[in-house]
Scaffold this motif. Sequence first.
Motif, PDB file in Angstrom:
ATOM      1  N   TRP A  21      -7.812  -1.495 -11.450  1.00 18.83           N
ATOM      2  CA  TRP A  21      -7.442  -1.407 -10.033  1.00 18.83           C
ATOM      3  C   TRP A  21      -8.490  -0.567  -9.302  1.00 18.83           C
ATOM      4  CZ3 TRP A  21      -4.229  -4.813  -8.462  1.00 18.83           C
ATOM      5  CH2 TRP A  21      -3.212  -5.270  -9.307  1.00 18.83           C
ATOM      6  N   CYS A  22      -9.387  -1.227  -8.607  1.00 14.60           N
ATOM      7  CA  CYS A  22     -10.476  -0.527  -7.928  1.00 14.60           C
ATOM      8  C   CYS A  22     -10.112  -0.206  -6.485  1.00 14.60           C
ATOM      9  CB  CYS A  22     -11.756  -1.360  -7.974  1.00 14.60           C
ATOM     10  SG  CYS A  22     -12.512  -1.403  -9.615  1.00 14.60           S
ATOM     11  N   ILE A  23     -10.612   0.928  -6.008  1.00 17.79           N
ATOM     12  CA  ILE A  23     -10.359   1.384  -4.635  1.00 17.79           C
ATOM     13  C   ILE A  23     -11.348   0.739  -3.668  1.00 17.79           C
ATOM     14  CG2 ILE A  23     -10.313   3.437  -3.138  1.00 17.79           C
ATOM     15  CD1 ILE A  23      -9.481   5.042  -5.642  1.00 17.79           C
TER      16      ILE A  23
ATOM     17  N   PHE B  43      -6.026   3.646   0.087  1.00 17.74           N
ATOM     18  CA  PHE B  43      -5.874   2.532  -0.843  1.00 17.74           C
ATOM     19  C   PHE B  43      -5.774   1.177  -0.145  1.00 17.74           C
ATOM     20  CE2 PHE B  43      -3.547   5.877  -3.609  1.00 17.74           C
ATOM     21  CZ  PHE B  43      -4.773   6.427  -3.983  1.00 17.74           C
TER      22      PHE B  43
ATOM     23  N   GLU C 170       0.833  -1.207   0.000  1.00 13.72           N
ATOM     24  CA  GLU C 170       0.000   0.000   0.000  1.00 13.72           C
ATOM     25  C   GLU C 170       0.867   1.256   0.000  1.00 13.72           C
ATOM     26  OE1 GLU C 170      -3.116   2.411   2.866  1.00 13.72           O
ATOM     27  OE2 GLU C 170      -2.603   0.350   3.389  1.00 13.72           O
TER      28      GLU C 170
ATOM     29  N   VAL D  19      -7.440  -1.750  -2.280  1.00 11.48           N
ATOM     30  CA  VAL D  19      -7.201  -1.788  -3.721  1.00 11.48           C
ATOM     31  C   VAL D  19      -6.895  -3.210  -4.198  1.00 11.48           C
ATOM     32  CG1 VAL D  19      -5.649  -1.058  -5.583  1.00 11.48           C
ATOM     33  CG2 VAL D  19      -6.445   0.606  -3.892  1.00 11.48           C
TER      34      VAL D  19
ATOM     35  N   HIS E 166      -7.903   3.506 -12.186  1.00 11.76           N
ATOM     36  CA  HIS E 166      -8.280   2.156 -12.611  1.00 11.76           C
ATOM     37  C   HIS E 166      -7.335   1.594 -13.661  1.00 11.76           C
ATOM     38  CE1 HIS E 166     -12.732   2.985 -11.379  1.00 11.76           C
ATOM     39  NE2 HIS E 166     -11.967   2.714 -10.341  1.00 11.76           N
TER      40      HIS E 166
ATOM     41  N   ASP F 198     -16.338   0.704  -8.678  1.00 12.75           N
ATOM     42  CA  ASP F 198     -16.034   2.033  -8.144  1.00 12.75           C
ATOM     43  C   ASP F 198     -16.940   3.110  -8.739  1.00 12.75           C
ATOM     44  OD1 ASP F 198     -14.041   1.123  -6.506  1.00 12.75           O
ATOM     45  OD2 ASP F 198     -12.397   2.105  -7.559  1.00 12.75           O
TER      46      ASP F 198
ATOM     47  N   HIS G  55     -10.816   8.708 -11.386  1.00 15.52           N
ATOM     48  CA  HIS G  55     -11.051   7.272 -11.263  1.00 15.52           C
ATOM     49  C   HIS G  55     -10.544   6.519 -12.495  1.00 15.52           C
ATOM     50  CE1 HIS G  55     -13.776   8.126  -7.823  1.00 15.52           C
ATOM     51  NE2 HIS G  55     -13.411   6.908  -7.472  1.00 15.52           N
TER      52      HIS G  55
END
Length: 377
Positions: A229-231, A257, A98, A260, A159, A268, A155
């Motif tokens: 890559w979604c939060i 994050f 992270e 993630v 992503h 998201d 976003h």
Amino acid sequence: MATCTSIPLAIPKDGSLTKAMIKDIVGTFLTSEWPNVDPETLVVTKKTGYANTNCVVERPNPKGDTHSEPLKVFLKIHGALDGEIEVLKHLVPNKHEEAQLCYDYGQSGLGPKVYGFFQTQDGTFGRVDEFLDARSLEPEDVEDANIRAEVARGHAVFHSMETQLKKNPIQSYYDAVTRELARYHKMNKLKRLANEGGVSMDHLVDYDFVSRLRRVTDRLESIEGKKGWCIHDVQFMNVLVKNSPNQGESKIVLIDFEFVFQNYRAFDIGGHFLQKMFKWFDEENKIANCRPYTEEEKRHFCEEYSKQWNEKTGDSDTGEQVFMESELGFMLAITFEIRNMLCFMDQDGDKDPLNLLGLNKLFEEFVKQYKKLGLGS
């Protein structure tokens, strides 16, 4: 590179930090002026965090009004994994990963710089980050087309970014969350707690989220929903609005994050639309006192998102494609929130009526959206 630095101090079990300890931590990474600061002159402001201790630390302006190091920094002390995160431990980044992700994000100019990542003698991890002159995004902010567009672009960039994180199959997440939802299905303890809190939740607890969630993901697959890559934790507090951005700089910064991992980007996007309806840290009402996203605003968001996504990836997605995905992602995000809140109820016996009403609102939105999209036929 976010190298982990060992710091020779131990943080008390209650999480309290003395000003001297804070000065020593910050001075480990900002080595010119911060080590000479009198700790008693520090102004430390704790920020609300769910599992972590977050502090804004400010030192006095030195004589002569010149300084080579920042006067303010953001200090984050990571708490232990709780039940909500534990079940996703195999997917979420560890603290070093992270920190590296935050470092890379900061180096790109998109987020706050990471000055240092550390571990104390007692095994606690933490970070010292750049302090941003910014405020949390408010639900009403996204009714401004310019801010809405910036959030959409932010976003899309996140992503599609390249990271050093391992790309786990997204089915790993849905296997984990459906197991949990199945465990809470028809659980009498949850019904009892809700009734003790003065709010009936029987319909929610008896609802079969598992089979319906599978229909949602099947539909996403059928329309070739894109992944990234979604939060996941996209509540509005995790989006900052800069008060005085530099020329040509985005006004929006994404933060936090811890969750993630790879997922449908729709998670998201739909989650952002969902979160306009809620203010989870409000002490009077968890349901935001404002109107939801309109369809026109959603379509504008998705159009801006698709342009930025295409620029970063070379794809040729349309705003309509992103909108169709987001309508399904809305329900993915709801099940994430419901699973987390039911876990909290089960583990901690939570029966706060405001949380219960928030849960029922989430359930109402899921049922309404599921019917709207004709997934039950």
